[in-house]
Motif scaffolding. Structure first.
Motif, PDB file in Angstrom:
ATOM      1  N   GLU A  41       0.831  -1.207   0.000  1.00 27.83           N
ATOM      2  CA  GLU A  41       0.000   0.000   0.000  1.00 27.83           C
ATOM      3  C   GLU A  41       0.863   1.254   0.000  1.00 27.83           C
ATOM      4  N   TRP A  42       1.963   1.246   0.752  1.00 27.07           N
ATOM      5  CA  TRP A  42       2.870   2.392   0.789  1.00 27.07           C
ATOM      6  C   TRP A  42       3.453   2.619  -0.602  1.00 27.07           C
ATOM      7  N   GLY A  43       3.881   1.551  -1.241  1.00 33.13           N
ATOM      8  CA  GLY A  43       4.425   1.667  -2.597  1.00 33.13           C
ATOM      9  C   GLY A  43       3.376   2.160  -3.579  1.00 33.13           C
ATOM     10  N   ASP A  44       2.151   1.666  -3.438  1.00 38.24           N
ATOM     11  CA  ASP A  44       1.068   2.113  -4.315  1.00 38.24           C
ATOM     12  C   ASP A  44       0.790   3.601  -4.136  1.00 38.24           C
ATOM     13  N   GLN A  45       0.870   4.104  -2.905  1.00 41.46           N
ATOM     14  CA  GLN A  45       0.656   5.527  -2.664  1.00 41.46           C
ATOM     15  C   GLN A  45       1.731   6.360  -3.360  1.00 41.46           C
ATOM     16  N   LEU A  46       2.966   5.909  -3.295  1.00 42.32           N
ATOM     17  CA  LEU A  46       4.054   6.608  -3.972  1.00 42.32           C
ATOM     18  C   LEU A  46       3.815   6.640  -5.477  1.00 42.32           C
TER      19      LEU A  46
END
Length: 110
Positions: A41-46
């Motif tokens: 999810e963190w990577g997707d937000q980036l």
């Protein structure tokens, strides 16, 4: 970008051991599914941040993953070098400004 980059580096410098542990643990076979999901999810937000910048014309075209990798590598590398004491104080004083400026130049539309 500037505020997010500074927040990441500040966290990394203030919590160097925790950051190392986080990166090591998320790739461990014993890592929980929740940890893997959170990391994704963190990577997707980036990537969504980059895609939003592309839609407004502020970020160069191309796969968001290819735009993100050099930016993240530069920030994480700077934080790692600083936290380990490998950079002399005169480099750390303005080093983050230089890294951010370089990322912004590289990320601009051509």
């Amino acid at each position: 970008m500037d505020a997010a980059a500074r927040a990441y580096v500040e966290f990394a410098l203030s919590n160097a051991a925790l950051l190392d542990l986080m990166f090591a643990v998320k790739h461990s076979p014993q890592a929980s599914q929740a940890l893997g999901t959170t990391a994704q999810e963190w990577g997707d937000q980036l990537l969504e941040l980059i895609a939003a910048g592309q839609r407004t014309g502020e970020v160069r075209e191309g796969p968001p993953e290819r735009v993100a990798l050099p930016a993240f590598a530069a920030l994480h590398g700077y934080a790692t070098l600083t936290a380990s004491g490998m950079l002399p104080p005169e480099m750390t004083e303005h080093g983050l400004d230089d890294v951010i400026a370089s990322i912004l130049r590289q990320s601009r539309p051509k």
